[in-house]
Design a protein around this motif. Structure first.
Motif, mmCIF file in Angstrom:
data_model
loop_
_atom_site.group_PDB
_atom_site.id
_atom_site.type_symbol
_atom_site.label_atom_id
_atom_site.label_comp_id
_atom_site.label_asym_id
_atom_site.label_seq_id
_atom_site.Cartn_x
_atom_site.Cartn_y
_atom_site.Cartn_z
ATOM 1 N N ASP A 220 0.842 -1.193 0.000
ATOM 2 C CA ASP A 220 0.000 0.000 0.000
ATOM 3 C C ASP A 220 0.881 1.249 0.000
ATOM 4 O OD1 ASP A 220 -2.073 1.720 0.169
ATOM 5 O OD2 ASP A 220 -2.623 1.243 2.228
ATOM 6 N N SER A 222 0.633 4.203 -1.026
ATOM 7 C CA SER A 222 0.082 5.540 -0.742
ATOM 8 C C SER A 222 -0.002 5.819 0.754
ATOM 9 C CB SER A 222 -1.289 5.683 -1.393
ATOM 10 O OG SER A 222 -2.145 4.698 -0.885
ATOM 11 N N SER A 223 0.078 4.772 1.569
ATOM 12 C CA SER A 223 -0.052 4.988 3.018
ATOM 13 C C SER A 223 1.232 5.456 3.680
ATOM 14 C CB SER A 223 -0.477 3.684 3.700
ATOM 15 O OG SER A 223 -1.731 3.303 3.257
ATOM 16 N N GLY A 225 5.000 7.680 3.855
ATOM 17 C CA GLY A 225 5.781 8.823 3.394
ATOM 18 C C GLY A 225 6.841 8.344 2.410
ATOM 19 N N LYS A 397 5.155 8.593 -5.783
ATOM 20 C CA LYS A 397 5.345 9.029 -4.393
ATOM 21 C C LYS A 397 6.829 9.369 -4.148
ATOM 22 C CE LYS A 397 3.192 9.097 -0.296
ATOM 23 N NZ LYS A 397 1.972 8.732 0.380
ATOM 24 N N GLU A 402 6.824 13.563 -0.900
ATOM 25 C CA GLU A 402 5.906 13.844 0.223
ATOM 26 C C GLU A 402 6.321 12.991 1.417
ATOM 27 O OE1 GLU A 402 1.363 13.774 -0.176
ATOM 28 O OE2 GLU A 402 1.754 12.117 1.195
ATOM 29 N N GLN A 408 8.960 10.474 9.512
ATOM 30 C CA GLN A 408 8.005 9.645 8.763
ATOM 31 C C GLN A 408 8.468 8.197 8.621
ATOM 32 O OE1 GLN A 408 5.003 10.097 7.521
ATOM 33 N NE2 GLN A 408 4.709 12.266 7.896
ATOM 34 N N MET A 410 8.865 4.553 9.122
ATOM 35 C CA MET A 410 8.113 3.559 9.892
ATOM 36 C C MET A 410 9.096 2.507 10.407
ATOM 37 S SD MET A 410 4.977 4.546 9.144
ATOM 38 C CE MET A 410 3.835 3.206 9.353
#
Lengths: 475, 305
Positions: A220, A222-223, A225, A397, A402, A408, A410
């Motif tokens: 995923d 888009s979830s 950064g 992305k 972004e 950011q 994880m």
């Protein structure tokens, strides 16, 4: 069964002592039965496929050799091709082509009522098909004599160490090694074990530690950064390298223990200074197979520039498709084909620019390695993504930057562990690349045993023990 | 000396060297764990005494200790951990009371009552098994592979994220452990596409929670159950929160204070399920306002700690 499973440990603990306790025919039969047990552990029904492929190529090989009529020889070769590629095509590509065809018709506004068969892909089919096919092709080219012993030939096709994910070993290299019983050799045992252990370390400690970050981000994109996607792409390049080269090391190591010598399948590929070099360092057994059985028969570079480029593109496209039934793999192959073409077009320009800038050799080499690594990563994005929209989301992305901040990131602890392990891998590979560290391990028993112990400690401390399958099993 | 004997000696030396190295390495790592300022190291050292004790999964980390201590004047200890399963929470909370003085209040975020929590996280607590018989028995019964793996190799005991955190907080406090990031615009937009979120809790989880509540109340500790905030559009996606609250209340006999939809805006969230430091402060102010977090003057027991 997979190498990093308890079942495999039990298998090896029984197989290896028994193998050396037996001699001659009995040992050969054990190798064959062991290999079929190893393969049938996934799904015994697929044994019929490998047995069929073996029988056809055994018979066709002998028939081609006896036949003098060129047309009949061609027909026999065609039979082998049809059977082998037919199995591969049906089990690996049937659903893919049907669904692609349906999508094509739908794009024209048609609603065809064609459904896929939901075929399960037999593990390792691409590997043993290519291995078996090279046997009949080499006999057809009069480069090889047929093997008259069916058990020996069947063991060559199904030999468990490299059955499901290579290296793809040529009959001319492998079959002669069956001529003698290999006695147990302490030196082979320790050298083979060192390679097995190094392979396990790459798989369970490095590849499987990097996998969670990569899986999350590509599931995923888009979830997350963008900083996470940069990390995921870099991690994937090392995950797939350690996963696949780890498997090859384990396979080559076990073969060495059992008395067989297989060629290297990887040689520090990310230190390649150009893409031609990359393909002589990455999955060497496949790239040399494609070169010898596809690129050169197509004409190679013997018929002018345009045809050379065509041959390169075709070889890489089919190489991509070999990896999996998905257009993303085809695109990955296309990208690598383009890299090779562009490299041929601009290598002189690059050399003259570097010459004009009076760039020192180390800077030229460093920049070349970095560029090859970056473009390889771009291709990996498509290779790893389940579809083009995911690949586009990842690249979009990353380009947008972004969320490109430390905050950011994880799973910082997993990332830190991954970075540490990659640094260790690079340290070992650079030492090997520059100072031939592995020969020191091979030559000095004290060094070898110390390396064993260090690897065992590192596997205990960093390993992931959840029996993750090897990535290349799906191919 | 024959080559056969030589080889046997080599194998013996290798085994001894590997075993000794594993044990020495295990000892070194054990000393890091035992000296660490990480919450669970302090728990097992008996240095985690506090007025307010917190438990939860990653959402429990939003009980941001520096702010609570500043606002209430009370000492805190937060045993929350990412994906903490209730079964492990029960072991840790029971050990807490065995080793540390009883707190005055225990606050639990019940969103940990969910099968999505990582049961395998418990194996990460292998590195604390030398300090707790309860934890040893728990791992042996639930995760025998991890337990016996840790017996064979002491280095393996430290092959987990829990140890990495103990290492990270070796010399510094872990009280500041909370997200700084702000939810990205893409993620904010994506919430519309999210499927309904369902808690999947089990009777065993409720029984574990009930056991914790009983154990703490027996020792005179007030237990408070809450649901920490979610990103509001995501909170609306939770289909069975009321059902979870009702089941929890029925199992424990305690009221569950529901703050799931209590924080508005976007700046306070790190993602759908987690407040960041900004949001945490807003939330903690609400808890103080509602008396769930007392201030020392009204609580009147923090002196002398």
């Amino acid at each position: 069964m997979i190498f990093n499973s308890l079942a495999f440990l039990v298998f090896v603990a029984i197989f290896i002592p028994l193998y050396f306790a037996l001699k001659g025919r009995a040992r050969l039969l054990l190798a064959l039965v062991g290999s079929y047990l190893f393969y049938g552990w996934w799904d015994w029904r697929f044994l019929s496929l490998i047995a069929m492929s073996t029988l056809v190529d055994y018979w066709v090989g002998a028939a081609i050799y006896k036949e003098n009529d060129e047309k009949r020889r061609q027909r026999l070769l065609l039979l082998s091709m049809v059977v082998n590629l037919g199995f591969l095509g049906f089990f690996k590509y049937f659903d893919f082509f049907i669904s692609s065809f349906v999508e094509l018709l739908q794009s024209f506004g048609l609603q065809p009522s064609v459904s896929t068969l939901g075929i399960i892909l037999p593990v390792g089919i691409s590997f043993y098909t290519f291995q078996s096919m090279s046997y009949t092709i080499d006999i057809y080219r009069r480069k090889l004599e047929p093997e008259h012993d069916l058990v020996k030939f069947a063991t060559f096709v199904a030999f468990w160490p490299q059955l499901v994910a290579g290296p793809i070993v040529r009959a001319s290299d492998f079959l002669p090694q069956f001529r003698s019983d290999h006695p147990f050799e302490w030196d082979r045992f320790t050298k083979g074990s060192a390679q097995v252990l190094w392979g396990f370390f790459k798989k369970v400690a490095i590849a499987d530690s990097l996998a969670p970050i990569v899986d999350q981000c590509f599931a995923d994109p888009s979830s997350f950064g963008s900083v996470n996607l940069y990390i995921a792409v870099i991690f994937y390049s090392f995950q797939i390298y350690c996963d696949f080269s780890g498997y090859s090391d384990i396979a080559i190591g076990f073969a060495r223990i059992l008395g067989f010598d297989f060629p290297a399948n990887f040689r520090t590929p990310y230190f390649s200074g150009n893409f031609s070099e990359f393909w002589t360092r990455w999955h060497i057994s496949l790239s040399s197979w494609l070169r010898d059985y596809l690129y050169i028969p197509l004409g190679g570079n013997r018929h002018g520039t345009a045809k050379t480029y065509r041959n390169l593109m075709l070889t890489m496209l089919l190489g991509g498709l070999w990896h999996g039934a998905n257009w993303t793999f085809v695109f990955w192959g296309w990208l690598h084909g383009m890299y090779l073409v562009v490299q041929r077009l601009f290598s002189n320009v690059w050399t003259s620019v570097m010459h004009t800038l009076k760039a020192p050799r180390w800077a030229n080499a460093g920049l070349s390695i970095l560029l090859v690594y970056l473009f390889t990563n771009l291709a990996w994005v498509f290779f790893r993504s389940p579809d083009f929209s995911t690949a586009a989301a990842v690249l979009q992305k990353m380009a947008g930057l972004e969320g490109f901040t430390v905050a950011q990131i994880m799973n910082k602890f997993l990332v830190a562990k991954g970075v540490l392990l990659i640094a260790f891998l690079l340290l070992v590979e650079i030492s090997d690349f520059r100072f031939n560290y592995s020969s020191l391990v091979v030559r000095q028993p004290v060094f070898r045993l110390a390396s064993f112990a260090i690897l065992l400690w590192m596997i205990a401390f960093f390993g992931t023990f959840n029996s993750n399958a090897f990535i290349y099993f799906q191919f | 000396m024959s080559s056969g004997v030589k080889r046997i000696l080599w194998v013996f030396a290798f085994a001894l060297f590997t075993f000794t190295g594993d044990r020495i390495g295990g000892e070194v790592l054990s000393s890091i764990v035992s000296e660490s300022q990480f919450r669970f190291s302090r728990l097992y050292r008996g240095e985690a005494g506090c007025d307010l004790l917190f438990m939860g999964n990653s959402r429990g980390l939003i009980f941001y200790q520096p702010y609570i201590e500043e606002k209430t004047g009370l000492e805190t200890c937060n045993l929350s951990y990412n994906a903490m399963p209730m079964s492990l929470a029960r072991v840790l909370l029971s050990d807490y009371l065995d080793i540390n003085p009883a707190p005055r209040k225990l606050i639990i975020d019940i969103s940990m009552l969910d099968t999505r929590m990582d049961e395998n996280l418990s194996t990460g607590f292998n590195c604390y098994t030398p300090y707790s018989a309860r934890l040893r028995n728990f791992l042996k019964a639930r995760f025998p592979k991890a337990w016996y793996g840790g017996r064979v190799s002491h280095l393996f005991r430290y092959n987990n994220e829990v140890f990495q955190r103990a290492l990270f907080y070796w010399k510094n406090s872990d009280k500041d452990w909370l997200l700084d990031r702000v939810i990205t615009p893409t993620l904010r937009e994506k919430v519309k596409e999210e499927a309904p979120f369902l808690f999947t809790y089990t009777d065993e989880m409720l029984a574990d929670l009930k056991a914790v509540v009983d154990f703490y109340e027996e020792k005179g500790v007030e237990v408070v159950l809450v649901v920490n905030p979610y990103f509001p559009p995501f909170a609306k996606k939770i289909a069975n929160l009321d059902e979870l609250i009702a089941a929890t209340q029925a199992a424990t006999g305690l009221i569950v204070h529901n703050y799931a939809d209590s924080i508005a805006g976007t700046e306070g969230f790190g993602d759908y399920q987690h407040l960041n430091k900004v949001g945490s402060r807003q939330y903690l102010d609400l808890l103080i306002r509602d008396g769930i977090l007392p201030v020392s003057a009204s609580f009147g027991f923090s002196e002398g700690r």
